[in-house]
Design a protein around this motif. Structure first.
Motif: not given
Length: 227
Positions: A147, A82, A78, A136-137, A133, A162, A143-144, A165, A139-140
């Motif tokens: 957006r 990022e 992650t 999800r963090r 959990n 979503v 999503i970002n 993703r 793969s977010n």
């Protein structure tokens, strides 16, 4: 005396952190080679050079240790994802980077990913929840990006972050299963290009004369304006 006590406490804390990292690293290797069910605390302890009780002092069970191994793996990937995305401009470029990086991670950590995938689909609800959990963090990041792309106008307002993703990671999960089954590995660059194109431009066949029709309409519009 207060200073000595503080230094002693610091040394103890660092020693504990170092021991935990040793145990986690050893457990990761044992889980990869033996699988979760066959792996034992005794094997992990032996590879670190300690007794079972020492491992259980830091981690109350094999399940807790497995969760920690997965957690650290997700934290690593992650952070890398990022960091990389933040240095790239454009939603399409960012999305391609995510796909390419994720596939590369599967290549480099396929054994561990296989264990995680198998265990998270088992009957252990607690581990399934934990993995969900962590995932999800991780793969977010997609999503970002979606957006951001919607805000910049690169991506349609109607696009679901979503859903996109799920398309990205669902497609790559199928690729992982092929990898586990021993199917020939495809080129990560090619997959990243194809999946990015698929998401951005869809699968509808574009008519060859569509550009000519658009130009014709523009020409008619210009004539109307000039009248």
């Amino acid at each position: 005396m207060a200073l000595k006590t503080k230094n002693a406490s610091t040394r103890t804390r660092l020693s504990r952190e170092h021991r935990e990292k040793e145990i986690i690293a050893a457990a990761r290797i044992v889980f990869i080679h033996r699988g979760y069910e066959l792996a034992t605390i005794a094997e992990i302890a032996d590879s670190v050079g300690v007794v079972e009780g020492t491992v259980l002092h830091y981690f109350k069970s094999k399940r807790a240790l497995m969760v920690k191994v997965i957690e650290e793996f997700y934290e690593e990937i992650t952070a890398a994802m990022e960091s990389g995305v933040s240095a790239i401009s454009g939603a399409q470029n960012k999305l391609r980077y995510i796909i390419h990086t994720h596939i590369s991670l599967l290549h480099n950590n396929s054994d561990l990913c296989t264990v995680i995938l198998n265990e998270s689909r088992g009957s252990q609800t607690e581990l399934l929840e934990k993995v969900h959990n962590f995932n999800r963090r991780y793969s977010n990041v997609v999503i970002n990006v979606v957006r951001e792309g919607k805000q910049s106008g690169e991506i349609a307002d109607s696009a679901s972050p979503v859903l996109i993703r799920n398309v990205v990671f669902g497609a790559i999960e199928h690729y992982l299963w092929d990898l586990v089954a021993g199917t020939k590995r495809e080129d990560a660059e090619l997959i990243a290009d194809q999946l990015t194109q698929l998401i951005f431009y869809g699968i509808v066949q574009k008519p060859e004369n569509s550009r000519g029709e658009i130009n014709h309409l523009i020409s008619k519009l210009n004539k109307l304006i000039d009248q």
